[in-house]
Scaffold this motif. Structure first.
Motif, PDB file in Angstrom:
ATOM      1  N   LEU A 104      -2.298  -7.552  -9.281  1.00 43.18           N
ATOM      2  CA  LEU A 104      -3.710  -7.873  -9.133  1.00 43.18           C
ATOM      3  C   LEU A 104      -4.567  -6.782  -9.770  1.00 43.18           C
ATOM      4  N   GLY A 105      -4.159  -5.523  -9.576  1.00 49.34           N
ATOM      5  CA  GLY A 105      -4.898  -4.417 -10.173  1.00 49.34           C
ATOM      6  C   GLY A 105      -4.882  -4.478 -11.691  1.00 49.34           C
ATOM      7  N   ILE A 106      -3.742  -4.825 -12.277  1.00 57.23           N
ATOM      8  CA  ILE A 106      -3.646  -4.964 -13.728  1.00 57.23           C
ATOM      9  C   ILE A 106      -4.579  -6.078 -14.208  1.00 57.23           C
TER      10      ILE A 106
ATOM     11  N   GLN B 134     -11.492  -3.808  -5.629  1.00 58.05           N
ATOM     12  CA  GLN B 134     -10.779  -3.210  -6.753  1.00 58.05           C
ATOM     13  C   GLN B 134      -9.574  -2.452  -6.196  1.00 58.05           C
ATOM     14  N   VAL B 135      -8.385  -2.902  -6.524  1.00 57.14           N
ATOM     15  CA  VAL B 135      -7.200  -2.340  -5.890  1.00 57.14           C
ATOM     16  C   VAL B 135      -6.747  -1.073  -6.616  1.00 57.14           C
TER      17      VAL B 135
ATOM     18  N   MET C 230      -3.655  -3.535   4.350  1.00 56.84           N
ATOM     19  CA  MET C 230      -4.532  -2.376   4.484  1.00 56.84           C
ATOM     20  C   MET C 230      -4.050  -1.211   3.634  1.00 56.84           C
ATOM     21  N   ASP C 231      -2.742  -1.057   3.475  1.00 57.72           N
ATOM     22  CA  ASP C 231      -2.231   0.090   2.741  1.00 57.72           C
ATOM     23  C   ASP C 231      -2.019  -0.202   1.264  1.00 57.72           C
ATOM     24  N   THR C 232      -2.436  -1.372   0.843  1.00 55.94           N
ATOM     25  CA  THR C 232      -2.361  -1.718  -0.577  1.00 55.94           C
ATOM     26  C   THR C 232      -3.757  -2.117  -1.075  1.00 55.94           C
TER      27      THR C 232
ATOM     28  N   LEU D 224      -6.509   0.224   0.489  1.00 55.18           N
ATOM     29  CA  LEU D 224      -6.038   1.602   0.607  1.00 55.18           C
ATOM     30  C   LEU D 224      -7.183   2.585   0.841  1.00 55.18           C
ATOM     31  N   GLU D 225      -8.313   2.369   0.193  1.00 57.41           N
ATOM     32  CA  GLU D 225      -9.443   3.283   0.361  1.00 57.41           C
ATOM     33  C   GLU D 225      -9.933   3.295   1.807  1.00 57.41           C
ATOM     34  N   THR D 226      -9.872   2.153   2.469  1.00 55.78           N
ATOM     35  CA  THR D 226     -10.274   2.095   3.875  1.00 55.78           C
ATOM     36  C   THR D 226      -9.280   2.846   4.750  1.00 55.78           C
ATOM     37  N   ASN D 227      -8.001   2.754   4.418  1.00 54.35           N
ATOM     38  CA  ASN D 227      -7.009   3.544   5.146  1.00 54.35           C
ATOM     39  C   ASN D 227      -7.253   5.039   4.959  1.00 54.35           C
ATOM     40  N   LYS D 228      -7.586   5.443   3.738  1.00 53.91           N
ATOM     41  CA  LYS D 228      -7.892   6.848   3.495  1.00 53.91           C
ATOM     42  C   LYS D 228      -9.113   7.295   4.298  1.00 53.91           C
ATOM     43  N   ALA D 229     -10.113   6.433   4.360  1.00 56.89           N
ATOM     44  CA  ALA D 229     -11.309   6.761   5.146  1.00 56.89           C
ATOM     45  C   ALA D 229     -10.964   6.893   6.625  1.00 56.89           C
ATOM     46  N   THR D 230     -10.050   6.047   7.086  1.00 54.25           N
ATOM     47  CA  THR D 230      -9.643   6.087   8.494  1.00 54.25           C
ATOM     48  C   THR D 230      -8.989   7.417   8.839  1.00 54.25           C
ATOM     49  N   THR D 231      -8.036   7.833   8.014  1.00 56.41           N
ATOM     50  CA  THR D 231      -7.348   9.093   8.296  1.00 56.41           C
ATOM     51  C   THR D 231      -8.294  10.284   8.162  1.00 56.41           C
TER      52      THR D 231
END
Length: 439
Positions: A140-142, A174-175, A206-208, A211-218
């Motif tokens: 999807l990112g590609i 945007q992944v 969430m981790d794919t 991912l940015e939301t997971n980073k914000a969470t941590t």
């Protein structure tokens, strides 16, 4: 078409497996009716209400009716939002009944070949395997980064797809790149004094994709004073499997997650997706018939806590939090509110942010129509529910809609796009918003 033999097998399984005490708990009082989206959107059709569906399940158990296509259809049309549970005076565990009924039907009927291929690919080949999830997300990112997405929009190819799917394609985040998804930390240290040691349930989507939301969470957890463990062997929570009649697969995933988290000696296991969290706290029910896992599942369940709950517990809302002036509103995650009973904490956090004018949305506790993959497989009903939700959103005159679940987030973005409000309004996950307020 369900054959006579399949109907007989389904009926027998209903008699053997459905919890008759739970079915009898329903007093038919109707308190659930105003909370049920499908009852309202179907024009108050009784069979599309919680008590109507329970009556159908009981009738199948008693042999009064056959488990025909109409019964299966009304069960499939249920969002599984479980808004009926908090308002039920008898405390009926409707969600457990629904999942058991769906599993019985799924396990005792023969699906078409295309359906079998799709189910096997999704439930067995994709979600239980984090590496495969990353690979698919990378495709999807590609598509997004290569210019192909822009070309697709320019040529109008998406007009060949249903409107809701075409709109959903435009609002996908945007992944990240594959390297970024793979290079995930397994532990993080507190920023400042250590107040809690927690484990983070990172999830699959969430981790794919998020991912940015997971980073914000941590990052928020670190700022709140948490040492964080992120077990590498954790996997999909199993919610999609459990809600879709793949209960055995869900049990397998539950056991893998319990094993991944139980040896870490943490105070809590933190989630940031309402749908995942609700399924995780149901592991004790999912594994209730397995004596080797009962106690382990209960200990696991008792450590589950939503990110908003631990932030309030650690008084994060008393920190300086500021955003540029804007009007905000909050859309509840059904499962976070109705199963985890977490709804005060997100509001407390949001109301503590300087510059944010918080306005409570009418019926914020009503489902937005996302419900996992419901907005794809039951698009018509989902869009009816979303249209009413957007009326309530617009009444708030908010410029920012905040959610606490990825499905809700995409659904609200879909609503904004459908109403042509992209230049006036945005949708954002609560942790991303709070990190904006910190930064």
């Amino acid at each position: 078409m369900t054959t006579v033999q399949e109907k007989q097998k389904i009926q027998q399984a209903f008699k053997e497996r459905m919890d008759e005490d739970e079915l009898l708990n329903c007093m038919r009082c109707g308190f659930c009716l105003p909370s049920c989206p499908t009852y309202i959107e179907s024009g108050f059709k009784e069979s599309h209400s919680p008590r109507g569906r329970i009556a159908l399940m009981k009738a199948v158990v008693d042999g009064v009716i056959e488990p025909d296509e109409e019964v299966e259809r009304t069960l499939d049309l249920c969002l599984g939002c479980r808004a009926c549970e908090p308002v039920c005076p008898s405390g009926v565990n409707y969600g457990h009944l629904l999942e058991e009924a769906r599993d019985i039907i799924n396990q005792n009927k023969k699906h078409s070949l295309p359906a079998r291929i799709v189910r096997k690919t999704v439930f067995e080949g994709l979600f239980p395997h984090p590496d495969r999830m990353r690979m698919v997300t990378n495709l999807l990112g590609i598509y997004q980064r290569s210019g192909l997405q822009k070309a697709v929009h320019t040529t109008g190819v998406m007009k060949l797809f249903p409107e809701s799917m075409a709109t959903m394609e435009r609002v996908l985040p945007q992944v990240p790149k594959l390297k970024e998804m793979k290079e995930r930390p397994t532990s993080l240290s507190s920023i400042g004094e250590v107040r809690k040691k927690v484990a983070f349930f990172s999830g699959c989507l969430m981790d794919t994709m998020f991912l940015e939301t997971n980073k914000a969470t941590t990052k928020l957890l670190q700022l709140a004073g948490c040492d964080i463990v992120i077990p590498e062997t954790q996997t999909c929570c199993g919610a999609l499997h459990g809600h879709s009649g793949e209960k055995d697969a869900a049990k397998g995933l539950a056991k893998r997650n319990i094993e991944a988290f139980e040896a870490n000696g943490v105070d809590y296991i933190i989630t940031n997706a309402g749908g995942c969290g609700a399924f995780l706290v149901d592991y004790d029910h999912l594994l209730k018939d397995d004596p080797d896992w009962q106690d382990r599942a209960l200990r696991f369940k008792n450590k589950i806590k939503d990110i908003s709950s631990i932030l309030v517990e650690l008084e994060f809302h008393k920190k300086p939090l500021t955003v540029p002036p804007q009007r905000i509103t909050y859309q509840d995650s059904c499962h976070l509110r109705n199963v985890q009973r977490t709804f005060v904490e997100p509001r407390l956090l949001l109301q503590s942010v300087e510059g944010a004018d918080y306005v409570e949305m009418k019926q914020a506790d009503h489902c937005c129509g996302s419900a996992g993959i419901y907005n794809i497989v039951e698009s018509d009903m989902s869009m009816k529910i979303l249209d009413h939700k957007m009326e309530n959103v617009e009444d708030t005159r908010a410029t920012t809609i905040i959610t606490s679940n990825p499905g809700c987030l995409l659904q609200m973005k879909l609503g904004i796009e459908r109403e042509d409000l992209s230049d006036k309004m945005r949708a954002i996950h609560i942790v991303d918003f709070l990190l904006e307020a910190v930064d």
